[in-house]
Scaffold this motif. Structure first.
Motif, short mmCIF file in Angstrom:
data_model
loop_
_atom_site.label_atom_id
_atom_site.label_comp_id
_atom_site.label_asym_id
_atom_site.label_seq_id
_atom_site.Cartn_x
_atom_site.Cartn_y
_atom_site.Cartn_z
N GLY A 118 0.81 -1.21 0.00
CA GLY A 118 0.00 0.00 0.00
C GLY A 118 0.84 1.26 0.00
N LEU A 119 0.25 2.34 0.47
CA LEU A 119 0.91 3.64 0.49
C LEU A 119 2.10 3.62 1.43
N GLY A 232 6.87 -9.61 -5.62
CA GLY A 232 6.49 -8.39 -4.92
C GLY A 232 6.52 -7.21 -5.87
N LEU A 233 5.40 -6.52 -5.97
CA LEU A 233 5.32 -5.38 -6.88
C LEU A 233 5.82 -4.13 -6.16
N GLY A 234 7.07 -3.80 -6.39
CA GLY A 234 7.58 -2.52 -5.91
C GLY A 234 7.16 -1.43 -6.87
N PHE A 235 6.57 -0.36 -6.37
CA PHE A 235 6.12 0.72 -7.26
C PHE A 235 6.29 2.05 -6.54
N ASP A 236 6.31 3.11 -7.30
CA ASP A 236 6.45 4.45 -6.74
C ASP A 236 5.09 4.89 -6.22
N TRP A 237 4.88 4.70 -4.93
CA TRP A 237 3.58 4.95 -4.33
C TRP A 237 3.22 6.43 -4.25
N ARG A 238 4.11 7.30 -4.68
CA ARG A 238 3.77 8.72 -4.75
C ARG A 238 2.91 9.03 -5.97
N LEU A 239 2.96 8.18 -6.98
CA LEU A 239 2.35 8.48 -8.27
C LEU A 239 0.92 7.97 -8.37
N SER A 240 0.15 8.59 -9.24
CA SER A 240 -1.14 8.04 -9.65
C SER A 240 -0.89 6.81 -10.51
N VAL A 270 -2.42 -16.23 -7.05
CA VAL A 270 -3.15 -15.59 -5.96
C VAL A 270 -2.61 -14.17 -5.83
N VAL A 271 -3.48 -13.18 -5.85
CA VAL A 271 -3.07 -11.78 -5.69
C VAL A 271 -3.43 -11.34 -4.28
N VAL A 272 -2.44 -10.83 -3.55
CA VAL A 272 -2.64 -10.30 -2.20
C VAL A 272 -2.32 -8.81 -2.23
N ALA A 273 -3.29 -7.98 -1.93
CA ALA A 273 -3.09 -6.52 -1.94
C ALA A 273 -3.47 -5.95 -0.58
N HIS A 274 -2.75 -4.93 -0.18
CA HIS A 274 -3.03 -4.27 1.10
C HIS A 274 -3.33 -2.80 0.88
#
Length: 752
Positions: A118-119, A232-240, A270-274
Motif C-alpha cells: 500500500g501507500l 512483490g510489486l515494488g512501485f512508486d507509491w507517490r504516483l497516480s 493468488v493476488v494479495v493486496a493491502h
C-alpha cells in the motif's frame, strides 16, 4: 556545545525510533510459543530437545528472517525456531489442516502469489547525485532508511532534511523535480521491509519494519515458496496509477510477471493486496481490459453476432455472469464486447484468488487532510513541510471518498438481499450491512464530510449546529462527490488563497491523472467484486478512525497560512461518533497529553455498529459485505431462486476454532509464570497494546459459495478482526492463518 549537539542528535534519533516503532512493532516469538503450547495440546508431539528450547529460551529475537543471521541472547527464542515449530504445528493443527494437505512439489508447484503493498510501504531509491545534497547519492535508499533519516533530521542547519524533502517531492504534473530522481525498488526486498539490517532496524525494530516480511518468511519456510513463485510489486507509491504506467511500465511489469509465473506453475496465481494496493489492483484490471481492446481493434475482431439472442448465447458460453450484459448497450457491443470476453478468459486462467486486506473500497478521509493541511506520516516534520510534499503526490487522490448516494446501485443491492433470504431471515448474516442499506448511508449522512466555518462561530458544524439545521456562519459544506471530483480543492483554493495556488493545481492534477483517461478513472463507479473465482476480504475494526473534518477561516489569516483544522470527527469502538477539538494538546509527540473528545448527537439508527481500523473508516471497509451479494445478482447453474445463503461463523479472542455465533465459549487457561489468563495476555487486555503481530483478536467470518454455469466453484469470504490496526493486517498471525487456510484449501480442491 559539542555535548549539547550530541544530546540533540541522540534525542532526535530516539524520537524517530519511537515513531517508527509504533508503526512497525517488534514481533515477540515468545507469544508464538505460548500459542503453540496451548493450541496443540496432544496434537503436537514435541521432542525433548524442542521442549528444552522452549523452556530454556537460548536463541535471539533479533534474527532477521530474510538474512538468516542470529545473535545468542539468553532468555528469548529466535524467529527461526519459532518458524520451524509453526511449520510442525501447521501439519498437526486442525486450524491449518489445509496447509498440511497441500504439499508442493517440483512437478506440481504451489500457486504463484503476487504481493501488492500500500501507500508508503515499499522502498524508494535515489537515481541521482545532486551536488548540493551529499547525503543523496545514486542508489541511496530514500524511503525509508533509519540511519540516513537519523542523520538527515539531526543536521543542525536543516540542509540535509530539505534535500530529502525536495527529493521526495514531485512537480504538480508528477514529473521529477530538477536535479532529483527517485525510483521504486524491485522484487521481494522492496516490499518485505523498508529499512535494511542495521543497528536501529535489527535491535530496535526487530527486522519486522514493513508489511510483508512475516508473510514472505512463513510462505518460504512452511510451504516452499521462493522468488520463482513469489513476486512483490515494488512501485512508486507517490504516483497516480496512470503516471506509474506511463513512466515505469508498472502495470506491464505486473501483467508480464503474472503471465510468466502462471505459465511456469501451470495454474492461476493468488493476488494479495493491502490498503491502497487494492485501488491499484482495480486500476490494473481496467488497464488489462483496455489492452485487450487495443488488441481487438488492431485485429478488427468483432464477434459475428447480430441479435440480442446471439449476444446472450455468446456471452454465457464463456463466463458465469450472464445478467450484467445488455446487448443493446453500445459500450458492450462490437470490439469492446470482444475485448471484455478476452479479458474475462484471461482473468479466469490467470488469477484464481484475490485477497483484499484493509481495502478502502469507497475511499478514506485521511487524504483530504494530507492535501489540505498536511499529514506528517510519522516523520519529525511539520504540517507545512509534509503538505508541500503530499500535495504533489498523485496517490493522495487515489483513495478520495466515493459517494454511495451517487454511485451505489441500491435497488440491485436490495434485490440481492431479498434473493439471499432477506434481513428478517438472515439477521446475523446481514448484521453489518443492514444499517448501511436500510438507511442508505453515505459519508455525509450525519454530518458534512468536509466543512469550513468562520473562526468566531460558537457552534461548530459537527455539533448541534448542523443537526439543528442552523447554517449561519458556515462557509462551505462539501460532499463526497465534491471531494472525489476535485471541487473541494477548488473551494478551499477560493476560501484559503495561497501563493502559486497549489490546490487549483491539485484539482488539475486529479483531472489529468484520473478523469481524462477512462482506463484510470476509478471514480466513475464503486469498485464491485471482480470476476475472480475466489475473493477474500480481511480487515481490522473497532479502532478510533477519522471520518470528517471542520476547518476554520481566521479573520487575521494571511496567504502563507495553511488551512487550519478546527475539529476532527472520529468513529470509535461500537460505532460511537465523537468530535475532537484541535489545539487542545500541548505535549510533544502526544506522549503526555490527550485531546478532548465529546460525543456527537447522532441517532442510534444512523450509527454503524463498529469503527474502522485506525486508517480506513468502517463504512468503506464494510462495503465489502455487498460483495457477498454478488452471487445473488449473477447467473447460476441452478435457478436463481436457489441462491445460496451467507454462512456466518466467529472465533473468540485466543485460540478457539470457528463456530456458529454464540456457540463458542471463552475459557481461561492460566500461564505458569504469572497466573494470568493467557487470552488476556495475548489479546492485549493486560498490556493494552494490540499492535503486535501475535495479537489474537476476536474474528467474525461471512462466506458464500456456489457453482457457476461453467461448473466452477466461486466463493466470497469476508473476515473482520476486532482491534487489529490497519498496518497490522498483513502480519497478524491469526488473520494470515484464516486467509491462507482458505486459499490453500481452495487450491487443494481445484487442483487435486
Amino acid at each position: 556545545m559539542a555535548v549539547r549537539t550530541v544530546f540533540k542528535k541522540a534525542f532526535i534519533i530516539v524520537v524517530i525510533v519511537v515513531i517508527l516503532a509504533a508503526t512497525f512493532p517488534v514481533v515477540n516469538p515468545q507469544l508464538v510459543v505460548r500459542r503453540i503450547q496451548r493450541e496443540s495440546n496432544d496434537q503436537l508431539a514435541l521432542n525433548s530437545d524442542e521442549l528444552d528450547e522452549l523452556d530454556n529460551g537460548v536463541y535471539s529475537t533479533s534474527t532477521d528472517p530474510l538474512q538468516g543471521r542470529e545473535e545468542i541472547d539468553p532468555g528469548s527464542v529466535d524467529a527461526k525456531t519459532v518458524s520451524r515449530l509453526i511449520s510442525k504445528f501447521a501439519k498437526a493443527s486442525s486450524t491449518l489442516s489445509s496447509a498440511s494437505q497441500f504439499k508442493p512439489s517440483s512437478s506440481f508447484p504451489p500457486p504463484p502469489i503476487i504481493l501488492i503493498p500500500g501507500l508508503a510501504s515499499s522502498q524508494l531509491h535515489s537515481w541521482s547525485s545532486p551536488p548540493s545534497c551529499p547525503s543523496l547519492r545514486l542508489f541511496t535508499l530514500v524511503w525509508l532508511h533509519l540511519p540516513t533519516m537519523a542523520k538527515i533530521f539531526s543536521t543542525k542547519n536543516g540542509k540535509q532534511a530539505r534535500c530529502w524533502m525536495e527529493a521526495m517531492k514531485l512537480r504538480m504534473d508528477e514529473s521529477d523535480p530538477e536535479h532529483f530522481k527517485v525510483r521504486p525498488g524491485t522484487g521481494l526486498e522492496a516490499v518485505s521491509r523498508l529499512s535494511p539490517e542495521s543497528f536501529l532496524a535489527s535491535n530496535l525494530l526487530g527486522g519486522s519494519n514493513t508489511l510483508y516480511a512475516s508473510l514472505i518468511f512463513w510462505l518460504a519456510d512452511s510451504l516452499g515458496y521462493d522468488e520463482s513463485s513469489l513476486f512483490g510489486l515494488g512501485f512508486d507509491w507517490r504516483l497516480s496509477a496512470k503516471r506509474m504506467q506511463e513512466r515505469d511500465d508498472t502495470f506491464q511489469s505486473l501483467y508480464s510477471n503474472i503471465n510468466d509465473r502462471v505459465k511456469k506453475a501451470r495454474r492461476p496465481c493468488v493476488v494479495v493486496a493491502h490498503s491502497l494496493g487494492n485501488r491499484l489492483f482495480q486500476s490494473f484490471l481496467r488497464w488489462v481490459e483496455h489492452e485487450f481492446y487495443k488488441e481487438v481493434v488492431e485485429e478488427e475482431a468483432a464477434p459475428p453476432v447480430t441479435s440480442a439472442e446471439e449476444w446472450s448465447t455468446y456471452f454465457s458460453s464463456f463466463i458465469w455472469d450472464e445478467g450484467s450484459i445488455n446487448p443493446t448497450d453500445e459500450i458492450m457491443t462490437g470490439w469492446k464486447f470482444e475485448a471484455h470476453r478476452r479479458f474475462l478468459i484471461w482473468l479466469d486462467k490467470s488469477i484464481s484468488t484475490y485477497v483484499a486486506l484493509s481495502s478502502p473500497i469507497i475511499g478514506a478521509v485521511n487524504p483530504l487532510r494530507a492535501v489540505m493541511s498536511g499529514e506528517s506520516m510519522g516523520l519529525p516534520i511539520g504540517d507545512r513541510e509534509s503538505r508541500d510534499m503530499e500535495i504533489t503526490f498523485g496517490s493522495t487522490s487515489t483513495a478520495l471518498p466515493i459517494s454511495t448516494s451517487e454511485l451505489a446501485d441500491w435497488d440491485a443491492i436490495e434485490l440481492a438481499i431479498a434473493q439471499s433470504g432477506g434481513f428478517a431471515g438472515q439477521g446475523e448474516q446481514f448484521s453489518p450491512l443492514q444499517k448501511i442499506v436500510e438507511r442508505r448511508l453515505d459519508w455525509d449522512s450525519n454530518f458534512p464530510l468536509l466543512a469550513v466555518t468562520h473562526s468566531n462561530e460558537k457552534k461548530s458544524i459537527t455539533g448541534n449546529f448542523h443537526l439543528e439545521g442552523e447554517n449561519e456562519g458556515v462557509i462551505a459544506e462539501l460532499s463526497p462527490t465534491n471531494c472525489s471530483s476535485g471541487e473541494a480543492f477548488a473551494a478551499f483554493a477560493d476560501i484559503f488563497p495561497e501563493p502559486e495556488d497549489p490546490l487549483t493545481q491539485k484539482k488539475k492534477q486529479l483531472e489529468t491523472s484520473f478523469y481524462a483517461d477512462s482506463r484510470f478513472n476509478i471514480f466513475d463507479g464503486i469498485f464491485e467484486r471482480p470476476q475472480i473465482r475466489h475473493v477474500i476480504l480481511a480487515y481490522g475494526t473497532n479502532l478510533p478512525t477519522e471520518i470528517g473534518y471542520t476547518y476554520t477561516k481566521e479573520a487575521a489569516r494571511v496567504p502563507q497560512d495553511l488551512p487550519e483544522v478546527r475539529e476532527v470527527i472520529w468513529e470509535e469502538e461500537g460505532g460511537k461518533v465523537v468530535v475532537e477539538e484541535e489545539g487542545m494538546e500541548s505535549t510533544f509527540l502526544k506522549l503526555g497529553g490527550k485531546k478532548r473528545r465529546e460525543a456527537m448527537d447522532v441517532k442510534e439508527a444512523d450509527r454503524l455498529t463498529k469503527s474502522g481500523d485506525g486508517t480506513i473508516p468502517y463504512l468503506s471497509l464494510a462495503w465489502g459485505h455487498t460483495w457477498l451479494l454478488d452471487f445473488a445478482r449473477k447467473g447460476w447453474k441452478d435457478d436463481k431462486a436457489k441462491t445460496p445463503s451467507i454462512e456466518k461463523t466467529e472465533k473468540l479472542a485466543g485460540y478457539g476454532g470457528w463456530s456458529a455465533p454464540g456457540e463458542n465459549k471463552e475459557t481461561c487457561i492460566k500461564s505458569t509464570d504469572d497466573d494470568q489468563c493467557i487470552d488476556d495476555i495475548l489479546t492485549g487486555k493486560e498490556t493494552k497494546h494490540p499492535h503486535l503481530t501475535q495479537y489474537h483478536p476476536k474474528m467474525e467470518k461471512w462466506k458464500v459459495s456456489g457453482i457457476s454455469k461453467t461448473n466452477q466453484k466461486w466463493t466470497t469470504t469476508l473476515i473482520e478482526a476486532d482491534g487489529v490496526e490497519h498496518k497490522e493486517t498483513p502480519r497478524n498471525f491469526d488473520i494470515l492463518n484464516a486467509v491462507f487456510s482458505e486459499v490453500l484449501q481452495l487450491a487443494d480442491e481445484e487442483f487435486d
